[in-house]
Design a protein around this motif. Sequence first.
Motif, PDB file in Angstrom:
ATOM      1  N   ASN A 278     -34.065  14.894   7.745  1.00 32.90           N
ATOM      2  CA  ASN A 278     -32.995  15.230   9.130  1.00 32.90           C
ATOM      3  C   ASN A 278     -31.635  15.028   8.741  1.00 32.90           C
ATOM      4  OD1 ASN A 278     -34.834  16.069  10.865  1.00 32.90           O
ATOM      5  ND2 ASN A 278     -34.741  13.912  11.661  1.00 32.90           N
ATOM      6  N   GLY A 279     -31.463  14.590   7.405  1.00 32.35           N
ATOM      7  CA  GLY A 279     -30.171  15.039   6.713  1.00 32.35           C
ATOM      8  C   GLY A 279     -29.476  13.169   7.054  1.00 32.35           C
ATOM      9  N   CYS A 280     -30.275  12.038   7.333  1.00 39.29           N
ATOM     10  CA  CYS A 280     -29.749  10.905   8.308  1.00 39.29           C
ATOM     11  C   CYS A 280     -29.790   9.946   6.489  1.00 39.29           C
ATOM     12  CB  CYS A 280     -30.587  10.499   9.301  1.00 39.29           C
ATOM     13  SG  CYS A 280     -29.790   9.327  10.149  1.00 39.29           S
ATOM     14  N   THR A 281     -28.838   8.975   6.370  1.00 40.41           N
ATOM     15  CA  THR A 281     -29.268   8.461   5.542  1.00 40.41           C
ATOM     16  C   THR A 281     -29.284   6.548   6.803  1.00 40.41           C
ATOM     17  OG1 THR A 281     -27.322   7.948   4.690  1.00 40.41           O
ATOM     18  CG2 THR A 281     -28.661   9.184   3.698  1.00 40.41           C
ATOM     19  N   THR A 282     -30.199   6.009   5.920  1.00 43.12           N
ATOM     20  CA  THR A 282     -29.764   3.953   6.992  1.00 43.12           C
ATOM     21  C   THR A 282     -29.352   3.201   5.524  1.00 43.12           C
ATOM     22  OG1 THR A 282     -31.202   5.182   8.426  1.00 43.12           O
ATOM     23  CG2 THR A 282     -30.867   3.477   8.573  1.00 43.12           C
ATOM     24  N   ALA A 283     -28.849   1.950   5.615  1.00 39.94           N
ATOM     25  CA  ALA A 283     -28.369   1.267   5.170  1.00 39.94           C
ATOM     26  C   ALA A 283     -28.755  -0.154   5.898  1.00 39.94           C
ATOM     27  CB  ALA A 283     -27.686   0.952   3.975  1.00 39.94           C
ATOM     28  N   TYR A 284     -29.449  -1.289   5.206  1.00 37.07           N
ATOM     29  CA  TYR A 284     -29.181  -2.202   6.703  1.00 37.07           C
ATOM     30  C   TYR A 284     -29.823  -3.802   5.940  1.00 37.07           C
ATOM     31  CZ  TYR A 284     -31.210  -5.272  10.909  1.00 37.07           C
ATOM     32  OH  TYR A 284     -30.551  -6.047  11.352  1.00 37.07           O
ATOM     33  N   LEU A 285     -28.259  -4.721   5.480  1.00 34.37           N
ATOM     34  CA  LEU A 285     -28.650  -5.762   4.917  1.00 34.37           C
ATOM     35  C   LEU A 285     -28.760  -6.847   5.503  1.00 34.37           C
ATOM     36  CD1 LEU A 285     -27.610  -7.060   2.101  1.00 34.37           C
ATOM     37  CD2 LEU A 285     -25.408  -6.468   2.619  1.00 34.37           C
ATOM     38  N   GLU A 286     -29.365  -7.692   5.407  1.00 34.68           N
ATOM     39  CA  GLU A 286     -29.337  -9.343   6.078  1.00 34.68           C
ATOM     40  C   GLU A 286     -29.201 -10.361   5.247  1.00 34.68           C
ATOM     41  OE1 GLU A 286     -32.935  -9.412   9.193  1.00 34.68           O
ATOM     42  OE2 GLU A 286     -33.702  -8.332   7.521  1.00 34.68           O
ATOM     43  N   GLU A 287     -28.097 -10.924   4.595  1.00 35.95           N
ATOM     44  CA  GLU A 287     -27.510 -11.919   3.697  1.00 35.95           C
ATOM     45  C   GLU A 287     -27.371 -13.259   4.453  1.00 35.95           C
ATOM     46  OE1 GLU A 287     -25.929 -11.042   1.403  1.00 35.95           O
ATOM     47  OE2 GLU A 287     -25.674 -12.409  -0.108  1.00 35.95           O
ATOM     48  N   ARG A 288     -28.403 -14.259   3.693  1.00 37.21           N
ATOM     49  CA  ARG A 288     -28.216 -15.273   3.972  1.00 37.21           C
ATOM     50  C   ARG A 288     -27.181 -16.397   3.601  1.00 37.21           C
ATOM     51  NH1 ARG A 288     -32.847 -20.208   3.147  1.00 37.21           N
ATOM     52  NH2 ARG A 288     -31.049 -20.293   1.666  1.00 37.21           N
ATOM     53  N   LEU A 289     -26.489 -16.653   4.453  1.00 36.54           N
ATOM     54  CA  LEU A 289     -25.254 -17.051   3.660  1.00 36.54           C
ATOM     55  C   LEU A 289     -25.031 -18.550   3.949  1.00 36.54           C
ATOM     56  CD1 LEU A 289     -21.987 -15.306   6.002  1.00 36.54           C
ATOM     57  CD2 LEU A 289     -23.054 -14.859   4.126  1.00 36.54           C
ATOM     58  N   ASN A 290     -25.595 -19.348   4.615  1.00 35.37           N
ATOM     59  CA  ASN A 290     -25.601 -20.767   4.294  1.00 35.37           C
ATOM     60  C   ASN A 290     -27.757 -20.949   5.380  1.00 35.37           C
ATOM     61  OD1 ASN A 290     -26.054 -23.177   4.691  1.00 35.37           O
ATOM     62  ND2 ASN A 290     -23.993 -23.202   5.030  1.00 35.37           N
ATOM     63  N   MET A 291     -27.383 -22.258   5.884  1.00 34.72           N
ATOM     64  CA  MET A 291     -29.330 -22.343   6.033  1.00 34.72           C
ATOM     65  C   MET A 291     -29.280 -21.978   7.346  1.00 34.72           C
ATOM     66  SD  MET A 291     -32.376 -23.562   6.290  1.00 34.72           S
ATOM     67  CE  MET A 291     -33.203 -23.782   7.217  1.00 34.72           C
ATOM     68  N   GLY A 292     -29.814 -20.921   8.360  1.00 33.31           N
ATOM     69  CA  GLY A 292     -29.631 -20.724   9.673  1.00 33.31           C
ATOM     70  C   GLY A 292     -28.324 -19.813   9.576  1.00 33.31           C
ATOM     71  N   LEU A 293     -27.217 -19.302   9.108  1.00 30.68           N
ATOM     72  CA  LEU A 293     -26.578 -18.465   9.549  1.00 30.68           C
ATOM     73  C   LEU A 293     -26.305 -17.353   8.242  1.00 30.68           C
ATOM     74  CD1 LEU A 293     -23.380 -18.736  10.379  1.00 30.68           C
ATOM     75  CD2 LEU A 293     -22.606 -19.119   8.696  1.00 30.68           C
ATOM     76  N   ASN A 294     -27.199 -16.378   9.164  1.00 31.37           N
ATOM     77  CA  ASN A 294     -27.036 -14.615   8.760  1.00 31.37           C
ATOM     78  C   ASN A 294     -26.155 -13.373   9.278  1.00 31.37           C
ATOM     79  OD1 ASN A 294     -29.378 -15.729   7.691  1.00 31.37           O
ATOM     80  ND2 ASN A 294     -30.458 -15.031   8.576  1.00 31.37           N
ATOM     81  N   PHE A 295     -25.751 -12.630   7.702  1.00 33.18           N
ATOM     82  CA  PHE A 295     -24.527 -12.121   7.949  1.00 33.18           C
ATOM     83  C   PHE A 295     -25.424 -10.770   7.830  1.00 33.18           C
ATOM     84  CE2 PHE A 295     -21.508 -10.039   7.928  1.00 33.18           C
ATOM     85  CZ  PHE A 295     -20.278  -8.802   6.754  1.00 33.18           C
ATOM     86  N   ILE A 296     -24.992  -9.578   8.649  1.00 36.26           N
ATOM     87  CA  ILE A 296     -25.707  -8.472   9.234  1.00 36.26           C
ATOM     88  C   ILE A 296     -24.639  -7.369   9.588  1.00 36.26           C
ATOM     89  CG2 ILE A 296     -27.288  -6.903  10.368  1.00 36.26           C
ATOM     90  CD1 ILE A 296     -27.578  -9.749  11.393  1.00 36.26           C
ATOM     91  N   LEU A 297     -25.374  -6.300   8.009  1.00 39.79           N
ATOM     92  CA  LEU A 297     -24.716  -4.761   7.968  1.00 39.79           C
ATOM     93  C   LEU A 297     -25.053  -3.837   8.216  1.00 39.79           C
ATOM     94  CD1 LEU A 297     -22.538  -6.081   4.661  1.00 39.79           C
ATOM     95  CD2 LEU A 297     -21.701  -5.246   7.329  1.00 39.79           C
ATOM     96  N   SER A 298     -24.823  -3.179   9.523  1.00 33.73           N
ATOM     97  CA  SER A 298     -25.822  -2.118   9.685  1.00 33.73           C
ATOM     98  C   SER A 298     -25.152  -0.772   9.484  1.00 33.73           C
ATOM     99  CB  SER A 298     -26.696  -2.213  10.746  1.00 33.73           C
ATOM    100  OG  SER A 298     -26.832  -0.917  10.680  1.00 33.73           O
ATOM    101  N   ALA A 299     -26.207   0.635   9.108  1.00 35.63           N
ATOM    102  CA  ALA A 299     -25.373   1.765   8.254  1.00 35.63           C
ATOM    103  C   ALA A 299     -25.903   3.027   8.716  1.00 35.63           C
ATOM    104  CB  ALA A 299     -24.447   1.657   7.131  1.00 35.63           C
ATOM    105  N   GLU A 300     -25.274   3.776   9.528  1.00 37.46           N
ATOM    106  CA  GLU A 300     -26.742   5.086   9.726  1.00 37.46           C
ATOM    107  C   GLU A 300     -25.158   6.493   9.736  1.00 37.46           C
ATOM    108  OE1 GLU A 300     -29.095   4.653  12.992  1.00 37.46           O
ATOM    109  OE2 GLU A 300     -29.401   6.309  13.027  1.00 37.46           O
ATOM    110  N   ILE A 301     -25.691   7.050   9.150  1.00 37.35           N
ATOM    111  CA  ILE A 301     -24.692   8.046   8.138  1.00 37.35           C
ATOM    112  C   ILE A 301     -26.043   9.931   8.650  1.00 37.35           C
ATOM    113  CG2 ILE A 301     -23.743   9.577   7.423  1.00 37.35           C
ATOM    114  CD1 ILE A 301     -22.828   7.105   6.009  1.00 37.35           C
TER     115      ILE A 301
END
Lengths: 313, 74
Positions: free
Chosen positions: A274-297
């Motif tokens: 359908n012409g849709c691209t998605t990316a999803y990143l979960e990065e573990r910065l530290n014990m118990g601390l996660n950083f999330i980036l989400s993109a949907e075009i």
Amino acid sequence: MAGLVHPATTTIPAEASKTAHTKAEEKTDYMNLPCPIPFEELQREALMSLKPETFEGLRFDFTKGLNQKFSLSHSASMGPTEIPSQSAETIKIPTAHYEFGANFIDPNLMLIGRVLTDGRLNARVKWDLTDNLTVKANAQLTNEPHMSHGMFNFDYKGKDYRSQFQMGNGALFGASYIQSVTPHLFLGGEVFWAGQHRKSGLGYAARYETDKMVAAGQVASTGMVALSYVQKVSEKVSLASDFMYNYITKDVTSSAGYDYILRQCRLRGKIDSNGCTTAYLEERLNMGLNFILSAEIDHRKKDYKFGFGLTVG
Amino acid sequence: MASRVSLKTKGKGKGGKVSKGSDEKSAAQRLKEWSTWAMKKAKVVTHYGFIPLVIIIGMNSEPKPHLYQLLSPV
């Protein structure tokens, strides 16, 4: 003739396994097949790789454990939310939510409740009555009348099969059954009846899995055909593809994606027909601390969604 | 008086017939009404009581957490 062959193959591995290990592996023991995965999780590898929970805006989740079994969660999210519109363009309004949740997770009993600031409650209960019988309940309750849903499931797990019976509000009844046919092949079927819409349906499913790949397919009388294939290229990389076709409305969607599970992060990306691209990143910065980036075009609708968030605990 | 009496008996007769008819239906109809009433009450009870139930069950599980841990962010 097949019945005569099988008892011989089950007695041979016991004696020959010590001497000829490879021979025993080739002769499958049809009396001891593995228990299949539940029917609703048939396509779970493809679902996990290709459909991450993308969001738009800011998201902050904080989970505080009071106990091994009991924890409270606070979640705040701010961002535009899409509202359904009649015209082709998407309409978004900015909203902010706070969600409070309480979880109790025991080996036999699991209770999860989430309540939003507008009074919506999302409740899930899973109770293992015995080793084989499980009762599950799922409810979304709102303050608006006639917008609440509830569903009860009764699951029975046999030696090499699983069966499930569902009851939902609006006179929704369903049953499903899945059986191991060989150590790698699982076949199943389901029926459902929706009283409110006077619809009934029948579906079949098959799943073939090995260590390196999983192929699953589902066909339903509602017109849905869903096929998926996941290949585990290495410990860290999986590639997945998915094909959905509705033979009544003639809608086709196909997607392909990747899933990298690395030490510090998990990156998933996919592209759609359908012409849709998605990316999803979960990065573990530290014990118990996660950083999330989400993109949907969505190139066709010109809809761009970007989100970032932090998960603590 | 006579007309009133006759009216009353007519009313009673009709009422009797109607009540007999509703008695016949009411086994299934009563069950449906009660189950609808019960589902509505169950929905309200679940809506307000589910999260407090989970919290009560959690606070009584071993090892028992303290009350201040519910509210403090640490």
